[in-house]
Design a protein around this motif. Structure first.
Motif, short mmCIF file in Angstrom:
data_model
loop_
_atom_site.label_atom_id
_atom_site.label_comp_id
_atom_site.label_asym_id
_atom_site.label_seq_id
_atom_site.Cartn_x
_atom_site.Cartn_y
_atom_site.Cartn_z
N VAL A 224 42.61 64.53 12.83
CA VAL A 224 41.45 65.02 13.18
C VAL A 224 40.40 63.91 13.20
CG1 VAL A 224 39.42 66.57 12.73
CG2 VAL A 224 41.77 67.35 12.66
N ALA A 225 39.69 63.67 14.16
CA ALA A 225 38.51 62.54 14.40
C ALA A 225 37.37 63.14 13.61
CB ALA A 225 38.32 62.25 15.77
N VAL A 226 36.75 62.34 12.84
CA VAL A 226 35.61 62.79 12.10
C VAL A 226 34.40 61.56 12.19
CG1 VAL A 226 34.68 63.37 9.70
CG2 VAL A 226 37.03 63.78 10.08
N ILE A 227 33.14 62.00 12.43
CA ILE A 227 32.05 61.38 12.37
C ILE A 227 31.13 61.68 11.38
CG2 ILE A 227 30.01 60.72 13.52
CD1 ILE A 227 31.54 60.75 16.30
N VAL A 228 30.66 60.74 10.30
CA VAL A 228 29.90 61.06 9.43
C VAL A 228 28.46 60.28 9.51
CG1 VAL A 228 29.41 60.95 6.91
CG2 VAL A 228 31.82 61.22 7.96
N GLU A 229 27.23 61.10 9.51
CA GLU A 229 26.07 60.48 9.69
C GLU A 229 25.35 60.33 8.32
OE1 GLU A 229 24.40 61.30 14.13
OE2 GLU A 229 24.32 62.83 12.78
N ALA A 230 24.95 59.07 7.81
CA ALA A 230 24.40 58.99 6.51
C ALA A 230 22.83 58.44 6.71
CB ALA A 230 25.21 58.23 5.60
N LEU A 231 22.10 58.59 5.68
CA LEU A 231 20.66 57.98 5.45
C LEU A 231 20.88 57.44 4.02
CD1 LEU A 231 18.16 60.36 6.71
CD2 LEU A 231 18.83 58.23 7.69
N THR A 232 20.66 56.01 4.06
CA THR A 232 21.16 55.45 2.61
C THR A 232 20.16 54.20 2.19
OG1 THR A 232 22.92 54.13 1.19
CG2 THR A 232 22.97 53.75 3.63
N ASP A 233 20.09 54.11 0.90
CA ASP A 233 19.26 52.83 0.44
C ASP A 233 20.15 51.65 -0.31
OD1 ASP A 233 19.87 54.41 -1.66
OD2 ASP A 233 18.13 54.12 -2.78
N ASN A 234 21.56 52.17 0.06
CA ASN A 234 22.58 51.10 -0.51
C ASN A 234 23.74 51.36 0.24
OD1 ASN A 234 24.75 50.02 -1.93
ND2 ASN A 234 23.47 50.20 -3.72
N ARG A 235 23.96 50.45 1.51
CA ARG A 235 25.13 50.46 2.29
C ARG A 235 26.51 50.51 1.56
NH1 ARG A 235 24.11 49.20 8.05
NH2 ARG A 235 26.32 48.64 8.22
N VAL B 19 23.19 55.11 8.87
CA VAL B 19 24.57 54.33 9.01
C VAL B 19 25.53 55.51 9.65
CG1 VAL B 19 26.51 53.39 7.83
CG2 VAL B 19 23.99 53.13 7.17
N ARG B 20 26.41 55.00 10.54
CA ARG B 20 27.34 56.04 10.89
C ARG B 20 28.71 55.38 10.56
NH1 ARG B 20 27.06 56.77 17.24
NH2 ARG B 20 28.97 55.11 17.37
N TYR B 21 29.49 56.56 10.12
CA TYR B 21 31.07 56.07 9.78
C TYR B 21 31.95 57.04 10.64
CZ TYR B 21 28.89 54.45 5.66
OH TYR B 21 27.86 53.70 4.85
N GLU B 22 33.32 56.34 10.90
CA GLU B 22 34.11 57.06 11.64
C GLU B 22 35.40 56.98 11.05
OE1 GLU B 22 33.75 55.73 15.96
OE2 GLU B 22 31.86 55.01 15.38
N GLY B 23 36.29 58.02 11.12
CA GLY B 23 37.55 57.89 10.65
C GLY B 23 38.43 59.23 11.01
N TYR B 24 39.47 59.17 10.63
CA TYR B 24 40.54 60.33 10.80
C TYR B 24 40.80 61.11 9.57
CZ TYR B 24 41.74 58.35 15.48
OH TYR B 24 41.31 58.04 16.63
N GLY B 25 40.77 62.35 9.66
CA GLY B 25 41.28 63.26 8.58
C GLY B 25 42.91 63.87 8.40
N PRO B 26 42.94 64.92 7.92
CA PRO B 26 44.22 65.52 7.86
C PRO B 26 44.58 65.93 9.29
CG PRO B 26 43.15 66.19 5.71
CD PRO B 26 42.04 65.38 6.74
N ALA B 27 45.85 66.06 9.56
CA ALA B 27 46.39 66.22 11.28
C ALA B 27 45.71 65.53 12.17
CB ALA B 27 45.76 67.84 11.44
#
Length: 248
Positions: free
Chosen positions: A94-105, A84-92
């Motif tokens: 800043v663009a952030v991409i998060v890659e995860a491996l999950t057994d519970n979305r 699963v991949r998540y995308e969002g914005y952090g402080p200031a």
């Protein structure tokens, strides 16, 4: 080719890894198992598994742990993890991409959303920031692999696109689909790389001062600490002075 780049500070610092080695081993084992399940359990026949095993070795993960993770896949053991991949914005902003491996979305999405919110950021829709990054191969060599000119020459011969060398080592970038070919050619010229992986490389960077940088680092650290999160990418850039303040 560029010998040095404005993206030097974009990837999160690696110094804290020693304190969380068991967590890192757990994440590496999860990637090995998923890679082995996705194709042949033989690293020589499965490029993704080969990359996962090589990166585990680079982190000094014991051979027994690596073999156990592969056998889990062969025996159909363990949970079925979903990428699963998540995308969002952090402080200031800043663009952030998060890659995860999950057994519970649901669990993972809830945790990631809460981490962003607590840091003053916000989780976005799929595709909300990915267009600001390129999917590329990243191959890293320590300083002992050679001087900047020698590494640059080897990278050009191997078909790489960019090289960034500094006092810490050499980071070589190539097209995502060329990772296997380029890394093999570099290994013949420079020896085994410390790491070979596919990453999201920012196209441009967002300047961040020490104050916002502290909040951003907390966001990245908290994401890294989540068991389901495998990788975090952000398009920030900080001065060496501000980076030093945060590392003190």
């Amino acid at each position: 080719m560029a010998g040095h780049s404005q993206f030097k500070n974009i990837m999160h610092r690696k110094g804290r890894q020693d304190a969380v080695r068991s967590k890192i081993f757990s994440k590496l084992a999860r990637e090995i198992t998923v890679a082995a399940k996705s194709g042949m359990p033989d690293p020589n026949m499965n490029p993704r598994l080969r990359l996962a095993v090589n990166n585990a070795k680079a982190q000094s993960m014991p051979k027994d742990n690596i073999e156990r993770a592969i056998k889990k896949a062969q025996g159909g053991e363990g949970d079925n993890y979903e990428e699963v991949r998540y995308e969002g914005y952090g402080p200031a902003g800043v663009a952030v991409i998060v890659e995860a491996l999950t057994d519970n979305r649901n669990r993972t999405a809830s945790n990631v959303r809460a981490i962003f919110s607590k840091a003053g950021g916000a989780l976005g829709e799929s595709g909300s920031v990915a267009f600001m990054f390129d999917r590329v191969g990243e191959i890293y060599y320590p300083v002992k692999a050679g001087d900047a000119d020698a590494v640059m020459e080897a990278a050009i011969e191997a078909g790489a696109d960019d090289v960034q060398s500094d006092e810490d080592g050499h980071t070589i970038y190539c097209a995502f689909e060329d990772i296997g070919e380029v890394s093999t050619a570099l290994e013949a010229a420079l020896g085994e790389a410390e790491s070979v992986k596919a990453i999201f490389k920012p196209q441009t960077s967002t300047p961040v001062d020490a104050d916002k940088g502290a909040s951003l680092m907390r966001l990245i650290d908290n994401l890294d600490d989540d068991d389901d999160v495998q990788n975090v990418y952000a398009n920030f850039e900080m001065s060496d002075e501000d980076m030093a303040k945060l590392s003190a």
